[in-house]
Every structure is written in C-alpha cells, then in structure tokens.
Design a protein around this motif. Sequence first.
Motif, PDB file in Angstrom:
ATOM      1  N   GLU A   1      13.331   7.675 -11.371  1.00 51.74           N
ATOM      2  CA  GLU A   1      14.750   8.047 -11.345  1.00 51.74           C
ATOM      3  C   GLU A   1      14.951   9.428 -10.730  1.00 51.74           C
ATOM      4  N   GLN A   2      14.030  10.361 -11.030  1.00 56.34           N
ATOM      5  CA  GLN A   2      14.138  11.689 -10.441  1.00 56.34           C
ATOM      6  C   GLN A   2      13.930  11.618  -8.929  1.00 56.34           C
ATOM      7  N   GLU A   3      13.024  10.751  -8.499  1.00 57.75           N
ATOM      8  CA  GLU A   3      12.787  10.589  -7.060  1.00 57.75           C
ATOM      9  C   GLU A   3      14.045  10.068  -6.364  1.00 57.75           C
ATOM     10  N   ILE A   4      14.739   9.109  -7.003  1.00 58.32           N
ATOM     11  CA  ILE A   4      15.984   8.581  -6.419  1.00 58.32           C
ATOM     12  C   ILE A   4      17.063   9.661  -6.374  1.00 58.32           C
ATOM     13  N   LYS A   5      17.171  10.471  -7.440  1.00 58.76           N
ATOM     14  CA  LYS A   5      18.145  11.567  -7.449  1.00 58.76           C
ATOM     15  C   LYS A   5      17.864  12.563  -6.329  1.00 58.76           C
ATOM     16  N   ASP A   6      16.617  12.869  -6.090  1.00 52.91           N
ATOM     17  CA  ASP A   6      16.263  13.796  -5.007  1.00 52.91           C
ATOM     18  C   ASP A   6      16.660  13.227  -3.652  1.00 52.91           C
ATOM     19  N   ILE A   7      16.463  11.905  -3.469  1.00 52.01           N
ATOM     20  CA  ILE A   7      16.852  11.271  -2.204  1.00 52.01           C
ATOM     21  C   ILE A   7      18.370  11.321  -2.036  1.00 52.01           C
ATOM     22  N   ASP A   8      19.121  11.092  -3.133  1.00 55.61           N
ATOM     23  CA  ASP A   8      20.587  11.167  -3.058  1.00 55.61           C
ATOM     24  C   ASP A   8      21.043  12.552  -2.608  1.00 55.61           C
ATOM     25  N   CYS A   9      20.425  13.582  -3.184  1.00 55.53           N
ATOM     26  CA  CYS A   9      20.788  14.948  -2.792  1.00 55.53           C
ATOM     27  C   CYS A   9      20.476  15.190  -1.316  1.00 55.53           C
TER      28      CYS A   9
ATOM     29  N   ARG B   1      24.365  14.212   5.484  1.00 54.19           N
ATOM     30  CA  ARG B   1      25.746  13.880   5.877  1.00 54.19           C
ATOM     31  C   ARG B   1      26.530  15.133   6.260  1.00 54.19           C
ATOM     32  N   ARG B   2      26.402  16.187   5.473  1.00 54.50           N
ATOM     33  CA  ARG B   2      27.112  17.434   5.794  1.00 54.50           C
ATOM     34  C   ARG B   2      26.622  18.010   7.122  1.00 54.50           C
ATOM     35  N   THR B   3      25.296  17.943   7.336  1.00 53.19           N
ATOM     36  CA  THR B   3      24.748  18.473   8.579  1.00 53.19           C
ATOM     37  C   THR B   3      25.231  17.661   9.780  1.00 53.19           C
ATOM     38  N   ALA B   4      25.270  16.316   9.597  1.00 55.09           N
ATOM     39  CA  ALA B   4      25.734  15.465  10.703  1.00 55.09           C
ATOM     40  C   ALA B   4      27.205  15.702  11.027  1.00 55.09           C
ATOM     41  N   ALA B   5      28.026  16.012  10.013  1.00 56.14           N
ATOM     42  CA  ALA B   5      29.460  16.206  10.225  1.00 56.14           C
ATOM     43  C   ALA B   5      29.758  17.428  11.075  1.00 56.14           C
ATOM     44  N   ILE B   6      28.897  18.435  11.001  1.00 58.41           N
ATOM     45  CA  ILE B   6      29.160  19.672  11.753  1.00 58.41           C
ATOM     46  C   ILE B   6      28.253  19.797  12.966  1.00 58.41           C
ATOM     47  N   ALA B   7      27.544  18.715  13.305  1.00 62.53           N
ATOM     48  CA  ALA B   7      26.652  18.761  14.473  1.00 62.53           C
ATOM     49  C   ALA B   7      27.477  18.944  15.736  1.00 62.53           C
ATOM     50  N   PRO B   8      27.105  19.860  16.627  1.00 61.41           N
ATOM     51  CA  PRO B   8      27.930  20.172  17.806  1.00 61.41           C
ATOM     52  C   PRO B   8      27.773  19.163  18.933  1.00 61.41           C
ATOM     53  N   THR B   9      26.683  18.388  18.956  1.00 63.01           N
ATOM     54  CA  THR B   9      26.449  17.479  20.077  1.00 63.01           C
ATOM     55  C   THR B   9      26.232  16.066  19.561  1.00 63.01           C
TER      56      THR B   9
ATOM     57  N   TRP C   1      20.781  12.923  13.022  1.00 61.30           N
ATOM     58  CA  TRP C   1      21.018  13.015  11.583  1.00 61.30           C
ATOM     59  C   TRP C   1      21.475  11.681  10.985  1.00 61.30           C
ATOM     60  N   GLN C   2      22.169  10.861  11.820  1.00 64.50           N
ATOM     61  CA  GLN C   2      22.532   9.531  11.355  1.00 64.50           C
ATOM     62  C   GLN C   2      21.287   8.668  11.129  1.00 64.50           C
ATOM     63  N   LYS C   3      20.317   8.778  12.046  1.00 68.01           N
ATOM     64  CA  LYS C   3      19.048   8.056  11.868  1.00 68.01           C
ATOM     65  C   LYS C   3      18.317   8.539  10.626  1.00 68.01           C
ATOM     66  N   ARG C   4      18.340   9.863  10.425  1.00 71.75           N
ATOM     67  CA  ARG C   4      17.672  10.421   9.246  1.00 71.75           C
ATOM     68  C   ARG C   4      18.325   9.911   7.967  1.00 71.75           C
ATOM     69  N   GLN C   5      19.676   9.827   7.984  1.00 73.62           N
ATOM     70  CA  GLN C   5      20.396   9.321   6.822  1.00 73.62           C
ATOM     71  C   GLN C   5      20.018   7.861   6.557  1.00 73.62           C
ATOM     72  N   ARG C   6      19.941   7.058   7.617  1.00 71.03           N
ATOM     73  CA  ARG C   6      19.584   5.655   7.462  1.00 71.03           C
ATOM     74  C   ARG C   6      18.173   5.504   6.894  1.00 71.03           C
ATOM     75  N   GLU C   7      17.227   6.366   7.351  1.00 74.27           N
ATOM     76  CA  GLU C   7      15.860   6.327   6.824  1.00 74.27           C
ATOM     77  C   GLU C   7      15.837   6.651   5.330  1.00 74.27           C
ATOM     78  N   LEU C   8      16.644   7.669   4.954  1.00 69.18           N
ATOM     79  CA  LEU C   8      16.677   8.055   3.544  1.00 69.18           C
ATOM     80  C   LEU C   8      17.313   6.969   2.684  1.00 69.18           C
ATOM     81  N   GLU C   9      18.367   6.314   3.195  1.00 66.46           N
ATOM     82  CA  GLU C   9      19.002   5.241   2.439  1.00 66.46           C
ATOM     83  C   GLU C   9      18.065   4.050   2.281  1.00 66.46           C
ATOM     84  N   THR C  10      17.277   3.774   3.315  1.00 68.95           N
ATOM     85  CA  THR C  10      16.276   2.704   3.206  1.00 68.95           C
ATOM     86  C   THR C  10      15.227   3.068   2.166  1.00 68.95           C
TER      87      THR C  10
END
Length: 433
Positions: free
Chosen positions: A347-355, A361-369, A376-385
């Motif tokens: 459960e702690q491992e899942i909480k760490d992944i959620d964080c 997501r915050r980093t992807a929202a302010i990405a300039p390019t 960052w979208q790919k990274r998010q998808r990897e973490l969700e998997t």
Amino acid sequence: MINYDLPWNPQRIEQRIGRCHRYGQKHDVVVVNFVDLSNEADKRVYELLAQKFQLFEGVFGASDEVLGAIGSGIDFERRIAHIYQTCRKPEEIRSSFAALQQELAGEITEAMTQTRQLLLENFDEEVHAKLKKHAADSETILSRYERMLMDLTSTALATHAEFSGDNGFNLQSLPTSTLQGQVPLGRYELPRRSGEAHLYRLGHPLAEWLLAQAKQIHLPPARLHFDYTAYGARLATLENLRGTSGILQARLLSVSALAQEEQHLLVAAVDRNGHVLALDDPDKLLRIPAMVTATPIDLPDSPLLQHDLAQRKNALLREINDRNLSYFDQEVQKLDGWADDLKLGLEQEIKDIDCEIKEVRRTAAIAPTLDEKLHWQKRQRELETKRSKSRRELFRRQDDIDEQRNELITELEDRLQQRVEEQVLFTIAWELV
C-alpha cells in the motif's frame, strides 16, 4: 546455536568460552563437549574441570575468572599438555593428575570464592532472588528423581548389589548378560562424591534397563501396609490417616497433540470412610515404605474413586488444551503480523506511485515544448501501468495470505486433535499403619 567441541580441538579453553560469548549475543547457545572416556587423560581432565573448577555448572562466565586466577600462578594448560606427552600408562596419568589437583587445590578454592563474590556483587538484588529460587527448585526436583531412581535400584538389584547410605551401591553382579560390556562392576554413586566411583544417573545404561524392566512388570491387585514411621519425615496431610485404610489406583494417561506425545501419571485414593484423598496426598502415600500382605485380591469397585480419577483427568486435559490454544493463538498472530507488514509495504508503494504521478502531471502542465509534454505524458502512463500492476499484486498477495491462513488453521486444527489413551497401572487396597 549448538557449539560442538571435540577432544582434539586445539583451541584454548578461554578461546572456546569467548566464542560462546560471541554466539550468545545473538543466539541461545548449547555447548556440547565430547569426552573420550576410554582415554584416561581426557577422563581426568574432564573430572578436574567438572568437579574442581565446576566449569559446567553455575553462572556462565564464572570460569573466565577462575581460569585466569589459576593461569596467573601456574601454566595450567602447559602442565596438562606435559602429562599428555610424557605419561603413557593409566597409573602414571592418575598419579600425575592427582599431584596437579592437590597442588592447585588451594588456588582453585580461593579463585572460586572470589569469582562467586565478584559475580554476586555485580548482580541486581532481584537477580539474586531469582538465582536462589531456580537453584532451590532444581535441587528439589533433582533430589526427588534421584531418590525415586535409587529406591527402584535398591529394590531391583537387591541380590546383585550392596547398598550403603542413600546415594551409593557396590554392583557385584549384573542382573542380565545384555549389559555385559556396557556396565562395569564396582562402586556407583548418585551424585558422585568420590573420584573412583562411577556416576549413576537416569541416562545410565543400568538405570535405563531397570526402568524398562519395571515398566513391563504386571501388577495384580494387592493389599499393602504403609509404615508411616519408617518414612523418617513428617507428612502433615497424611498424619490424620494413620490407622485407616482404603483403595488407591494409578493410571497412565498418554496425550498426543501438536505432533508430540506427553505422558502423565494419575493417582487417586479414597479411605474406608468414603473421603477422597485431596491434591497430591495419593502420591505422598506411595512414597512411604510398604509391605505386600496379600496378592491377588478382589477389590470392590469404588464409584467415588472413579469420579476423582475422571476429575483429575479432565483437569489435566484442560491444562493441555489451554497450552495448545495459546500455541495456536501465537501462530495465528505471527501470520497476521506478517500479512499486515506485507499489505502495508504494498500500500505504501502504491501511495508513493500516486504522489509521483501527481508530480509528473504538474510538470507536464507547465512544460514549454511539445516534446517535453510528450515525455512526461509517457512517464505518467508508465507510472499508471506500474500502479495498476502493484494493485493487482496487492490483491493477489491478499488472496495468497488468506489461503495461507486457511491452510495454517486447517493444519493446526489437525495437530490440535487430541488422542487420549488411558491405561490402569495398578490398583491396591492400602492401610497406613
């Protein structure tokens, strides 16, 4: 942790003790020393260490101080090594060790006294009380079984040995040829008080043979007269029974549970007035010297005696059941603790992944390019998997834990099933005269 020391181990005695101390920091230590009793020198070294240094008794660590005190005046190990190298005949070995023992007698006594005082001065008062209590309990139990063994031995070897006092006898002939080569003739003592006597104990081949023979004896109903004055000590709870009689029965109760078998003796007695002898009074009665006056005889059935035996049996079974239930609870608690630790970790491992997903997501929202946003979208998808996989792993582990708990409960239930066997050993009509 079991530490084996062979006779030819070249380590010094203090090195062996030091190694046991190191083991003792992390483990419970059992030290097993092998002695070659066919070697006269090894035998005498053991006697010197056991009887004079008391190396194998008392508080562990006391021998460090004793050996240090001896070594400061005389090179103890060098003297022993010299005896090994120069003496070849048993007579020479015995005389050399006798001389060494006499020479060191004063130092040994003084060192033991100083060491005992040193240990006691550094122990807490509560530890003092516990040590005294354990020592007294051990001596009481040991003396009881020693007395019972000597009583059995004196009866069984009446025509084969000459008995002197309460702790020794001279074995003059063997009761059976099967003991030939295992049991030498001569002086036996329990406990051993003279260096030339053989040590007699429960594990001795002669004692084992006598016990085995005693268990096979058929004991028909008989009438026994117990002589209270011949016992030589006061049994306050039996004094009022002098001059009365009754019936006594002894049974062997065998209980199998948790893959182990334990045996208990059930002894109950009633007097002629219909009173049940309470607590351990029947056991006390059997300690008193007795004489068989009639055998076999017909004894009347006593419902009161059978009822008391049943009550004693039920009380014993309840005690065993409570002990087994305590063991069951401990095993279940261990499994639950392991399951909780495993669940918390996942459960702690899942909480760490959620964080981490929120941060991505915050980093992807302010990405300039666009490239960075895609990264960052790919990274998010990897973490969700990874999170989905961890969740499935958590559910799978929970199912495994539930299955293991069910298997443990089933196994413990099977092992907790008691198999009780009861055997009547003997029934007697008794009279306390």
